[in-house]
Design a protein around this motif. Structure first.
Motif, PDB file in Angstrom:
ATOM      1  N   HIS A 157       0.940  -1.253  -0.026  1.00 33.33           N
ATOM      2  CA  HIS A 157       0.012   0.056  -0.062  1.00 33.33           C
ATOM      3  C   HIS A 157       1.002   1.185  -0.063  1.00 33.33           C
ATOM      4  O   HIS A 157       0.606   2.287  -0.711  1.00 33.33           O
ATOM      5  CB  HIS A 157      -0.834  -0.046   1.300  1.00 33.33           C
ATOM      6  CG  HIS A 157      -1.888  -1.097   1.230  1.00 33.33           C
ATOM      7  ND1 HIS A 157      -2.984  -1.218   0.119  1.00 33.33           N
ATOM      8  CD2 HIS A 157      -1.925  -2.100   2.017  1.00 33.33           C
ATOM      9  CE1 HIS A 157      -3.591  -2.396   0.586  1.00 33.33           C
ATOM     10  NE2 HIS A 157      -3.197  -3.078   1.499  1.00 33.33           N
ATOM     11  N   ASN A 195      -3.409  -2.983  -6.805  1.00 37.23           N
ATOM     12  CA  ASN A 195      -3.976  -1.545  -6.744  1.00 37.23           C
ATOM     13  C   ASN A 195      -3.398  -0.657  -7.722  1.00 37.23           C
ATOM     14  O   ASN A 195      -3.810   0.347  -8.159  1.00 37.23           O
ATOM     15  CB  ASN A 195      -3.913  -1.086  -5.330  1.00 37.23           C
ATOM     16  CG  ASN A 195      -4.684  -1.862  -4.372  1.00 37.23           C
ATOM     17  OD1 ASN A 195      -5.084  -3.108  -4.649  1.00 37.23           O
ATOM     18  ND2 ASN A 195      -5.260  -1.129  -3.489  1.00 37.23           N
ATOM     19  N   ASN A 338     -10.150   2.763  -6.346  1.00 33.76           N
ATOM     20  CA  ASN A 338      -9.667   1.902  -5.153  1.00 33.76           C
ATOM     21  C   ASN A 338     -10.734   1.676  -4.198  1.00 33.76           C
ATOM     22  O   ASN A 338     -11.181   0.375  -3.902  1.00 33.76           O
ATOM     23  CB  ASN A 338      -8.600   2.279  -4.556  1.00 33.76           C
ATOM     24  CG  ASN A 338      -7.814   1.468  -3.425  1.00 33.76           C
ATOM     25  OD1 ASN A 338      -7.491   0.474  -3.568  1.00 33.76           O
ATOM     26  ND2 ASN A 338      -8.228   1.763  -2.167  1.00 33.76           N
ATOM     27  N   TYR A 359      -6.572  -1.086   5.558  1.00 32.11           N
ATOM     28  CA  TYR A 359      -6.959  -0.129   4.608  1.00 32.11           C
ATOM     29  C   TYR A 359      -6.879   1.559   4.870  1.00 32.11           C
ATOM     30  O   TYR A 359      -7.252   2.150   4.057  1.00 32.11           O
ATOM     31  CB  TYR A 359      -8.313  -0.489   3.969  1.00 32.11           C
ATOM     32  CG  TYR A 359      -8.369  -1.829   3.348  1.00 32.11           C
ATOM     33  CD1 TYR A 359      -7.399  -2.188   2.764  1.00 32.11           C
ATOM     34  CD2 TYR A 359      -9.637  -2.734   3.373  1.00 32.11           C
ATOM     35  CE1 TYR A 359      -7.566  -3.707   1.817  1.00 32.11           C
ATOM     36  CE2 TYR A 359      -9.644  -3.917   2.818  1.00 32.11           C
ATOM     37  CZ  TYR A 359      -8.763  -4.485   2.098  1.00 32.11           C
ATOM     38  OH  TYR A 359      -8.606  -5.676   1.558  1.00 32.11           O
ATOM     39  N   TYR A 362      -5.769   4.898   2.999  1.00 36.14           N
ATOM     40  CA  TYR A 362      -6.499   5.384   1.968  1.00 36.14           C
ATOM     41  C   TYR A 362      -7.183   6.808   2.320  1.00 36.14           C
ATOM     42  O   TYR A 362      -7.336   7.879   1.777  1.00 36.14           O
ATOM     43  CB  TYR A 362      -7.253   4.508   1.132  1.00 36.14           C
ATOM     44  CG  TYR A 362      -6.365   3.343   0.396  1.00 36.14           C
ATOM     45  CD1 TYR A 362      -5.645   3.795  -0.934  1.00 36.14           C
ATOM     46  CD2 TYR A 362      -6.182   2.241   1.069  1.00 36.14           C
ATOM     47  CE1 TYR A 362      -4.952   3.103  -1.386  1.00 36.14           C
ATOM     48  CE2 TYR A 362      -5.211   1.104   0.422  1.00 36.14           C
ATOM     49  CZ  TYR A 362      -4.634   1.673  -0.840  1.00 36.14           C
ATOM     50  OH  TYR A 362      -3.657   0.781  -1.416  1.00 36.14           O
TER      51      TYR A 362
END
Length: 580
Positions: A157, A195, A338, A359, A362
């Motif tokens: 990420h 991603n 995303n 997550y 983000y």
């Protein structure tokens, strides 16, 4: 549009203000670095074993260059992780080892790179540094600790967001030379996590807004080729097809999940039921998306429907403004694609996944972008001062909140993963795989081989002085004064000593279960409860969750490991548990 500069404002530009702003920007960086230094353990967790240790063995043993390249780009579950593997290989070449601490530190460098990229965009606004302070606090906070402290997620990420935004930034420059670099960066990004593929869409939007049709055609052709290559040898059985049936059955959960996810930075009530917990993030998500849409319309409305060049100017400030606008538009596109994919694919695992720590980087990035975008589109000094003031208050509150809330969880996670390392080391399972799964053999083979070659070694920790005694303690008779209650069954048992059963307060401790063949440890969470952690209360109780799927079937007696008890650190009760 008339840009109003406040560069002559004494209140913003005094030497004291610049020093203060520099200190404030640096504080989150230093605190985050200290967090990593303190709480990152050199222990792999689940996918870390295959992604890095299996990879390095396969790469070393590969006899040809083509086979070595195959090890670099072959998929791991749902992703290719080229950058992560290249970093692993670099550290191995330099040190002869694979250290998960250093992998996490390397991923942090990409997070700092993202902050630096945001600063580069901010600097073109000619605003004082104080206005940038909220970005540092919003971005560098531990809400997403399962991304920043876990090697596989950190090297996915954090790496991909930074690289995708870099490619978008290069495209936003609208120059031929940077287009080629952007294309190369984006290909590398695509091979570093699934991603990363979303940035092809984001880049196409930027190029279309710029009316760069030839570049757009090249971008789409190369992007299509990269996507086909990315998926050409993917393993079957990812399970994503069930997301379609879930969506058809619960479309409202997917719809609301999108807003819950985008507003996840405001998940302030994580202890309550998911229904009530998700209300504030969902409402915040609606507000964030509405703000983003207004900003997108404001930025791009002058370009839509007009000929190329109508709103371009030789004015330096105007060129910088449009470059920022292209950058923000591309970044929003990347984040929204995303968010849609996550909202569509993940709710089937439970709605709480929309707010899982893995997550939450983000939403933090999205809010940071919106703040910078508002500063970029400012209309008056009054508006700027108001937004900077609001940004400072909100970012400081969010930063402080997540440090307070997450720090006990982060400390326990380190204790937990170090404890589970004992089980992996001596019982084949502990660091992710369930007993009887195919992954058990892979994990055992990989761990044993990397240890044999000196590529990896388990770290010393609180149980190390007692390790040999734990493995040979079958002769210890039960302590009739030690009473342990055991509740549950199925997935897990909860084992707990009586209240104030221990003579000395404990710090790191564990529940021990033992059969004639095996000994397992399960960490005590009691010292890491919110109140105990911050009030430093003396804890004289040990409580641990015995995770049955990680244990070999059998009958086990239950005891405790309490290193603070120098006379009797290992004790067993008459209590037993059966793992089917």
């Amino acid at each position: 549009m008339r840009l109003i500069s406040i560069s002559n404002s004494y209140s913003f530009q005094s030497r004291q203000s610049r020093v203060l702003a520099s200190v404030l920007v640096t504080i989150p960086i230093l605190c985050f670095w200290a967090l990593l230094l303190t709480y990152v353990a050199n222990v792999p967790w689940i996918d870390d074993i295959d992604a890095f240790l299996s990879f390095i063995i396969g790469y070393i043993d590969a006899p040809t260059l083509s086979e070595k390249l195959d090890w670099l780009i072959r998929p791991n579950n749902e992703h290719r992780i080229l950058i992560g593997k290249l970093i692993t290989l670099t550290f191995y070449k330099l040190t002869g080892e694979v250290s998960y601490r250093w992998l996490v530190f390397a991923a942090f460098a990409f997070l700092l790179g993202l902050l630096g990229l945001f600063y580069r965009v901010f600097r073109s606004t000619n605003l004082p540094l104080l206005a940038f302070v909220p970005v540092s606090f919003l971005l560098l906070q531990p809400q997403y600790y399962l991304t920043s402290l876990w090697a596989i997620t950190a090297l996915q990420h954090q790496v991909v967001i930074m690289m995708a935004f870099t490619a978008i930034y290069l495209l936003a420059s609208d120059t031929q030379s940077r287009f080629g670099v952007a294309l190369a960066v984006q290909i590398l990004t695509s091979l570093s996590m699934s991603n990363g593929l979303f940035a092809w869409v984001a880049g196409a939007v930027v190029l279309a807004l710029q009316r760069q049709w030839i570049r757009l055609a090249v971008w789409l052709v190369v992007g299509a080729g990269t996507i086909v290559f990315y998926f050409h040898d993917f393993p079957d059985g990812q399970g994503n097809e069930t997301s379609v049936s879930f969506f058809l059955k619960y479309p409202y959960l997917v719809f609301l999940g999108f807003f819950t996810f985008t507003g996840g930075l405001f998940d302030f009530f994580s202890k309550v039921d998911i229904l009530w917990r998700s209300i504030l993030p969902t409402l915040a998500g609606f507000a964030i998306i509405l703000t983003m849409l207004v900003l997108l319309w404001r930025m791009n409305e002058p370009r839509l429907g007009h000929r190329m060049g109508t709103y371009e100017s030789s004015n330096r400030a105007t060129k910088a403004l449009w470059k920022r606008r292209y950058f923000f538009t591309g970044c929003y596109t990347f984040l929204m694609v995303n968010a849609v994919i996550i909202a569509f694919l993940r709710p089937r695992f439970g709605y709480g996944v929309m707010l899982i720590s893995n997550y939450m980087i983000y939403p933090a990035v999205l809010v940071s972008l919106i703040y910078l975008n508002v500063l970029s589109e400012r209309q008056s000094e009054f508006t700027l001062n108001r937004w900077v003031g609001l940004g400072l208050l909100l970012s400081l509150f969010i930063w402080a909140n997540w440090y307070v809330v997450q720090l006990p969880k982060i400390a326990f996670r380190k204790h937990q993963i170090l404890t589970y390392a004992f089980n992996q080391k001596h019982n084949k399972t502990g660091l992710g795989p369930s007993w009887g799964s195919p992954f058990v053999a892979l994990a055992e083979r990989t761990m044993n081989e990397t240890i044999r070659r000196g590529i990896y070694e388990y770290p010393e920790t609180y149980y190390t002085p007692y390790e040999s005694r734990l493995l040979s303690s079958n002769q210890l008779k039960p302590d009739t004064s030690l009473h342990i209650r055991v509740l549950g069954g199925g997935y897990s048992y909860i084992a707990e000593t009586d209240y104030n059963a221990l003579a000395q307060p404990i710090d790191n401790a564990a529940i021990v279960i033992q059969s004639p063949e095996r000994t397992y440890l399960f960490p005590s969470e009691i010292p890491y409860s919110f109140t105990n952690y911050y009030l430093n209360r003396p804890v004289r109780t040990i409580q641990g969750e015995i995770i049955n799927p990680t244990v070999a079937p059998g009958r086990y007696r239950v005891g405790i490991l309490s290193p603070s008890d120098e006379k009797n650190p290992i004790r067993f009760s008459n209590q037993v548990v059966t793992v089917p």
